[in-house]
Design a protein around this motif. Sequence first.
Motif, PDB file in Angstrom:
ATOM      1  N   ASP A   1       0.793  -1.139   0.008  1.00  0.00           N
ATOM      2  CA  ASP A   1      -0.084  -0.048   0.050  1.00  0.00           C
ATOM      3  C   ASP A   1       0.917   1.091   0.011  1.00  0.00           C
ATOM      4  N   LYS A   2       1.913   1.246   0.787  1.00  0.00           N
ATOM      5  CA  LYS A   2       2.653   2.483   0.630  1.00  0.00           C
ATOM      6  C   LYS A   2       3.634   2.622  -0.451  1.00  0.00           C
ATOM      7  N   LEU A   3       4.166   1.673  -0.765  1.00  0.00           N
ATOM      8  CA  LEU A   3       4.759   1.523  -2.368  1.00  0.00           C
ATOM      9  C   LEU A   3       3.706   2.200  -3.543  1.00  0.00           C
ATOM     10  N   ARG A   4       2.552   1.916  -3.387  1.00  0.00           N
ATOM     11  CA  ARG A   4       1.821   2.129  -4.285  1.00  0.00           C
ATOM     12  C   ARG A   4       1.379   3.837  -4.241  1.00  0.00           C
ATOM     13  N   VAL A   5       1.059   4.223  -2.985  1.00  0.00           N
ATOM     14  CA  VAL A   5       0.631   5.606  -2.750  1.00  0.00           C
ATOM     15  C   VAL A   5       1.990   6.497  -3.251  1.00  0.00           C
ATOM     16  N   LEU A   6       3.382   5.822  -2.853  1.00  0.00           N
ATOM     17  CA  LEU A   6       4.507   6.578  -3.260  1.00  0.00           C
ATOM     18  C   LEU A   6       4.596   6.655  -4.905  1.00  0.00           C
ATOM     19  N   ASP A   7       4.252   5.663  -5.613  1.00  0.00           N
ATOM     20  CA  ASP A   7       4.348   5.639  -6.704  1.00  0.00           C
ATOM     21  C   ASP A   7       3.314   6.515  -7.476  1.00  0.00           C
ATOM     22  N   LEU A   8       2.185   6.828  -6.671  1.00  0.00           N
ATOM     23  CA  LEU A   8       1.088   7.631  -7.143  1.00  0.00           C
ATOM     24  C   LEU A   8       1.509   9.183  -6.805  1.00  0.00           C
ATOM     25  N   ILE A   9       2.406   9.380  -5.877  1.00  0.00           N
ATOM     26  CA  ILE A   9       2.761  10.711  -5.646  1.00  0.00           C
ATOM     27  C   ILE A   9       3.814  11.108  -6.794  1.00  0.00           C
ATOM     28  N   VAL A  10       4.781  10.231  -6.984  1.00  0.00           N
ATOM     29  CA  VAL A  10       5.544  10.431  -8.030  1.00  0.00           C
ATOM     30  C   VAL A  10       4.971  10.467  -9.527  1.00  0.00           C
ATOM     31  N   ARG A  11       4.081   9.808  -9.822  1.00  0.00           N
ATOM     32  CA  ARG A  11       3.352   9.953 -11.044  1.00  0.00           C
ATOM     33  C   ARG A  11       2.770  11.306 -11.045  1.00  0.00           C
ATOM     34  N   ILE A  12       2.063  11.897  -9.963  1.00  0.00           N
ATOM     35  CA  ILE A  12       1.464  13.318  -9.924  1.00  0.00           C
ATOM     36  C   ILE A  12       2.589  14.402  -9.956  1.00  0.00           C
ATOM     37  N   ALA A  13       3.572  14.139  -9.441  1.00  0.00           N
ATOM     38  CA  ALA A  13       4.559  15.109  -9.294  1.00  0.00           C
ATOM     39  C   ALA A  13       5.120  15.105 -10.820  1.00  0.00           C
ATOM     40  N   ASP A  14       5.425  14.014 -11.611  1.00  0.00           N
ATOM     41  CA  ASP A  14       6.032  13.991 -12.629  1.00  0.00           C
ATOM     42  C   ASP A  14       4.808  14.528 -13.743  1.00  0.00           C
ATOM     43  N   THR A  15       3.703  14.321 -13.597  1.00  0.00           N
ATOM     44  CA  THR A  15       2.547  15.057 -14.540  1.00  0.00           C
ATOM     45  C   THR A  15       2.654  16.572 -14.265  1.00  0.00           C
ATOM     46  N   VAL A  16       2.477  16.831 -13.082  1.00  0.00           N
ATOM     47  CA  VAL A  16       2.435  18.431 -12.947  1.00  0.00           C
ATOM     48  C   VAL A  16       3.644  18.880 -13.126  1.00  0.00           C
ATOM     49  N   GLY A  17       4.670  18.385 -13.055  1.00  0.00           N
ATOM     50  CA  GLY A  17       6.205  19.242 -13.252  1.00  0.00           C
ATOM     51  C   GLY A  17       6.136  19.544 -14.825  1.00  0.00           C
ATOM     52  N   ARG A  18       5.793  18.171 -15.742  1.00  0.00           N
ATOM     53  CA  ARG A  18       5.713  18.450 -17.053  1.00  0.00           C
ATOM     54  C   ARG A  18       4.943  19.519 -17.481  1.00  0.00           C
ATOM     55  N   ILE A  19       3.620  19.642 -16.821  1.00  0.00           N
ATOM     56  CA  ILE A  19       2.533  20.722 -17.077  1.00  0.00           C
ATOM     57  C   ILE A  19       3.581  22.066 -16.970  1.00  0.00           C
ATOM     58  N   GLY A  20       3.848  22.150 -15.567  1.00  0.00           N
ATOM     59  CA  GLY A  20       4.727  23.237 -15.264  1.00  0.00           C
ATOM     60  C   GLY A  20       5.862  23.811 -16.225  1.00  0.00           C
ATOM     61  N   GLN A  21       6.539  22.821 -16.833  1.00  0.00           N
ATOM     62  CA  GLN A  21       7.722  22.929 -17.518  1.00  0.00           C
ATOM     63  C   GLN A  21       7.306  23.500 -19.169  1.00  0.00           C
ATOM     64  N   GLY A  22       6.086  23.410 -19.419  1.00  0.00           N
ATOM     65  CA  GLY A  22       5.482  23.941 -20.678  1.00  0.00           C
ATOM     66  C   GLY A  22       5.241  22.591 -21.449  1.00  0.00           C
TER      67      GLY A  22
END
Length: 288
Positions: free
Chosen positions: A155-176
Amino acid sequence: MDIQLKLRTGRYSLQVVANRYVERRTGFINRRHSHPVYHLMYITDGEGTFEVGDSTTRALPGMLYWISPNEPHRFEASLTRPMSNFASTFVLRGEDGVPAEIPFPDLIEEYAGTQLPSAARRSPCIVPPQFRPAVENGFRQTVAPAEAPSRDIRDKLRVLDLIVRIADTVGRIGQGAPGRKNGTAVTELLRYIETNLHRALTLEELARHIHVTPNYLCRMFKRETGATPRQYVQKLRMEKAMERLVDTDEPVYGIAERLGFESASYFARVFRAKHGVTPSVFRELQKG
């Protein structure tokens, strides 16, 4: 085995509170409240009204909400378009055991290694279509069954993966990345429509608000929401009208004025064309 996040402010242990997928909710969900947890929500179907901090928005499919610890919030699903969503709730505890209160966008910035534009730091985020499978799959895996004795770690690894996915997605949006300009502009426009629903809203005014031409606004808005601005405003007014007819004793003319219709008679004609009965008859049927 513990799962920890190492941040500039220290080490934090990840504690999973709940992961779930809720289908076809309608009406009142909860009162305005806050708690010392992180709450991530992704809308997959239907509509709702979300209050997060000082912002109130219409929740639509493809919208990602994050609620930071102790941030006031309230959710309500549409009466006519049942809402389905993923939700993940977790706590980050410092080495002293106290829950962290780091704003979620700060976590994203630290992982992505770049400062996000102010618009990208606000919840909700309209996830561009090309990024939605990654985000939805991240949420979906959090609710997949896991057997003991490894369930807690999984459960913890899956939530950590979710956080990473969201960070990657929002980071890519923020970078243009493709969709950033359109997504953040439409999010701002949805807020503007909600705030000004009580008066006439022209296409030209909406286009001026986000500094684009009316033709470009129509194409961009439909690509992001599936509806034209006019269709969205009319649908939103109809939904709010139905809610007020059911939940209040406000006169029909008052509802028409509150929702920006030019007159009570015009409101009645539009309502009857949509639902087959007048607002007054609809109210009586609901009460009966």
